[in-house]
Design a protein around this motif. Structure first.
Motif, PDB file in Angstrom:
ATOM      1  N   PHE A  69       0.844  -1.192   0.000  1.00 32.17           N
ATOM      2  CA  PHE A  69       0.000   0.000   0.000  1.00 32.17           C
ATOM      3  C   PHE A  69       0.882   1.245   0.000  1.00 32.17           C
ATOM      4  CE2 PHE A  69       0.785  -1.036   4.428  1.00 32.17           C
ATOM      5  CZ  PHE A  69       1.131   0.196   4.982  1.00 32.17           C
ATOM      6  N   LYS A  70       0.241   2.379  -0.176  1.00 34.00           N
ATOM      7  CA  LYS A  70       0.965   3.650  -0.189  1.00 34.00           C
ATOM      8  C   LYS A  70       0.032   4.765   0.246  1.00 34.00           C
ATOM      9  CE  LYS A  70       0.027   4.100  -5.143  1.00 34.00           C
ATOM     10  NZ  LYS A  70       0.617   4.244  -6.507  1.00 34.00           N
ATOM     11  N   LEU A  71       0.617   5.881   0.659  1.00 29.84           N
ATOM     12  CA  LEU A  71      -0.112   7.106   1.003  1.00 29.84           C
ATOM     13  C   LEU A  71       0.216   8.146  -0.049  1.00 29.84           C
ATOM     14  CD1 LEU A  71      -1.900   7.430   3.593  1.00 29.84           C
ATOM     15  CD2 LEU A  71      -0.292   5.528   3.726  1.00 29.84           C
ATOM     16  N   LYS A 108       5.018   5.196   7.008  1.00 30.07           N
ATOM     17  CA  LYS A 108       5.663   4.576   8.168  1.00 30.07           C
ATOM     18  C   LYS A 108       4.745   4.569   9.384  1.00 30.07           C
ATOM     19  CE  LYS A 108      10.329   5.839   6.647  1.00 30.07           C
ATOM     20  NZ  LYS A 108      11.569   6.600   6.964  1.00 30.07           N
ATOM     21  N   PHE A 109       3.757   5.472   9.445  1.00 36.21           N
ATOM     22  CA  PHE A 109       2.806   5.463  10.545  1.00 36.21           C
ATOM     23  C   PHE A 109       1.927   4.211  10.514  1.00 36.21           C
ATOM     24  CE2 PHE A 109       3.610  10.078  10.169  1.00 36.21           C
ATOM     25  CZ  PHE A 109       3.976  10.357  11.472  1.00 36.21           C
ATOM     26  N   PHE A 110       1.789   3.607   9.331  1.00 40.56           N
ATOM     27  CA  PHE A 110       0.943   2.429   9.177  1.00 40.56           C
ATOM     28  C   PHE A 110       1.742   1.129   9.177  1.00 40.56           C
ATOM     29  CE2 PHE A 110      -1.309   5.999   7.472  1.00 40.56           C
ATOM     30  CZ  PHE A 110      -2.625   5.803   7.860  1.00 40.56           C
ATOM     31  N   PHE A 119      -5.101   6.778   1.526  1.00 38.67           N
ATOM     32  CA  PHE A 119      -4.583   5.407   1.479  1.00 38.67           C
ATOM     33  C   PHE A 119      -4.983   4.758   0.164  1.00 38.67           C
ATOM     34  CE2 PHE A 119      -5.026   0.867   2.016  1.00 38.67           C
ATOM     35  CZ  PHE A 119      -3.923   0.493   2.754  1.00 38.67           C
ATOM     36  N   LYS A 120      -4.002   4.112  -0.494  1.00 39.70           N
ATOM     37  CA  LYS A 120      -4.280   3.383  -1.731  1.00 39.70           C
ATOM     38  C   LYS A 120      -3.437   2.114  -1.767  1.00 39.70           C
ATOM     39  CE  LYS A 120      -5.908   6.793  -5.074  1.00 39.70           C
ATOM     40  NZ  LYS A 120      -5.738   7.338  -6.450  1.00 39.70           N
ATOM     41  N   TRP A 121      -3.975   1.103  -2.403  1.00 38.08           N
ATOM     42  CA  TRP A 121      -3.196  -0.105  -2.640  1.00 38.08           C
ATOM     43  C   TRP A 121      -2.250   0.135  -3.806  1.00 38.08           C
ATOM     44  CZ3 TRP A 121      -3.459  -3.461   1.143  1.00 38.08           C
ATOM     45  CH2 TRP A 121      -4.622  -3.552   1.902  1.00 38.08           C
TER      46      TRP A 121
END
Length: 448
Positions: free
Chosen positions: A104-106, A119-121, A364-366
């Motif tokens: 995933f990515k922000l 990194k928070f996730f 948030f996205k995959w």
């Protein structure tokens, strides 16, 4: 005014609170009595592990859909029984494993990735939250409580964990949590109201009862079939031994009875004269078709329910069929990912922002980038390097190999051209001499 108790600084507003839920009085409307943490107040009771049948399932279902006073307690007892089915557990693990295996990515509004925010996730609490959220597919509903705010070893803000609010205490139809089982939903806590709504993430529709409701129609008969098969094996699996004797002495009869009972695998005994031992073999041979076929049918039905097909977890027959089944399975995976994406963007991230996480404007996205095999990755990189100038930091970051300055490519040296004189000749040699005495570099002499 400073309040007594275990004071904690709220990272957003700076107010001093007794707990993450604040200080409130539930005796008033919307604030009925004091409590520090919702989970602590729930009076958990030991679940009854009694044998269930279809009648119990139907009665529990009826209680769960009662409009005036919905009660899922008995239905969840059946679900706990359903949850331990081995084949069903394998199907669930396969489906959830494919969902959580994707990166995933922000990203911001311009689709630019923010690696620092991701990194928070990358924490255990987030992975556990995703598991609880996916469980809502099967249980119908999950109410997840975010833990206390703390910092990790790098000083980065994080939660100390997440907890699942005991499902028997949650009445999602009226968004209430009852501190004790058996209480009416009117006396429960409305978790849609502050301060609870700031620390709770709700997954699943209020009226949804989950896939375990349908799965119970197969797991209950399957457990019964296995139990009956064990009984069949106990009665007919071993041949019966019958001892015939003419003695009437009670002591001798008791001695023979003891020897027959303790014979076991030894296969011998000491009997008096006139005693015959008869071994009677069972003629029952259809146990496999009666019981094993029923278990197979239950397993195939569970596979269709959870993963939409059978071939990715059971035996397949052809490549074309397996590809079709895999496509159906991938559609379910995409649906689960979309659900998680909505929960994170609509509920989790707004709560994290209120708690002080620097996530404003991020989504948030995959990561839908194509996953290549090592051979495919090598071919792609060679194609790009041969046609474009690639920054060496790409390979340095990816492979951890220090990359220096780019080397200058050496020009290719072609064949030497013959020198010509002013008259257009080749240094005094005539064309005929060149044909007779000279050979082309790549020309071979056939008769040499």
């Amino acid at each position: 005014m400073k309040k007594k108790g275990n004071n904690k600084q709220n990272p957003l507003s700076g107010r001093v609170l007794n707990s993450q839920y604040g200080t409130f009085n539930l005796a008033k409307e919307g604030d009925r009595k004091r409590l520090k943490k919702m989970v602590v107040e729930l009076q958990r009771q030991t679940d009854a592990l009694t044998r269930k049948d279809i009648g119990d399932w139907r009665h529990a279902w009826q209680m769960a859909i009662n409009v005036d006073n919905p009660n899922r307690q008995r239905l969840y007892d059946i679900y706990r029984d359903v949850d331990i089915d081995l084949h069903l557990s394998g199907c669930i693990q396969q489906r959830e494993g494919f969902v959580l295996a994707k990166a995933f990515k922000l990203v911001d509004d311009k689709e630019k990735e923010n690696e620092e925010a991701a990194k928070f996730f990358a924490k255990p609490w987030f992975k556990q939250l995703l598991h609880y959220a996916l469980d809502a597919n099967y249980w119908g509903h999950s109410l997840i409580e975010l833990g206390d705010l703390t910092t990790d070893i790098n000083g980065r803000l994080t939660y100390n964990g997440v907890r699942l609010i005991e499902r028997k205490h949650v009445i999602p139809e009226y968004h209430r949590v009852i501190p004790e089982l058996g209480m009416d939903w009117h006396t429960g806590i409305d978790y849609h109201q502050p301060p609870f709504c700031d620390w709770l993430v709700e997954v699943g529709q209020p009226e949804a009862l989950g896939l375990f409701l349908k799965a119970a129609t197969q797991t209950i008969p399957k457990k019964n079939a296995l139990a009956f098969w064990d009984t069949f094996a106990e009665i007919f699996g071993m041949p019966m031994r019958i001892a015939h004797t003419t003695t009437r002495d009670d002591k001798e009869l008791a001695k023979m009875e003891k020897m027959m009972a303790e014979m076991g695998t030894e296969g011998w005994g000491l009997f008096q004269e006139g005693t015959d031992i008869e071994v009677v073999e069972s003629s029952k041979g259809d146990a496999f078709n009666v019981y094993d076929k029923r278990v197979d049918r239950a397993n195939s039905e569970l596979s269709k329910l959870v993963i939409g097909q059978t071939m990715t977890i059971e035996d397949g027959s052809s490549l074309s069929q397996s590809e079709t089944h895999l496509e159906v399975f991938e559609n379910l995976i995409d649906a689960d990912r979309d659900m998680l994406c909505d929960i994170i963007n609509e509920q989790l991230i707004p709560r994290m922002i209120r708690h002080g996480f620097p996530l404003q404007g991020l989504q948030f996205k995959w990561d839908d980038s194509v996953d290549y095999t090592p051979e495919q990755q090598k071919a792609v990189e060679e194609l790009v390097v041969n046609n474009y100038d690639v920054d060496g930091k790409y390979f340095e970051n990816k492979y951890g190999i220090p990359v220096g300055e780019r080397r200058q490519q050496q020009p290719l040296i072609g064949p030497t051209q013959p020198q010509h004189d002013d008259n257009g000749g080749n240094g005094g040699e005539t064309p005929d001499d060149d044909k007779k005495g000279q050979h082309k570099p790549n020309e071979s002499r056939f008769f040499d």
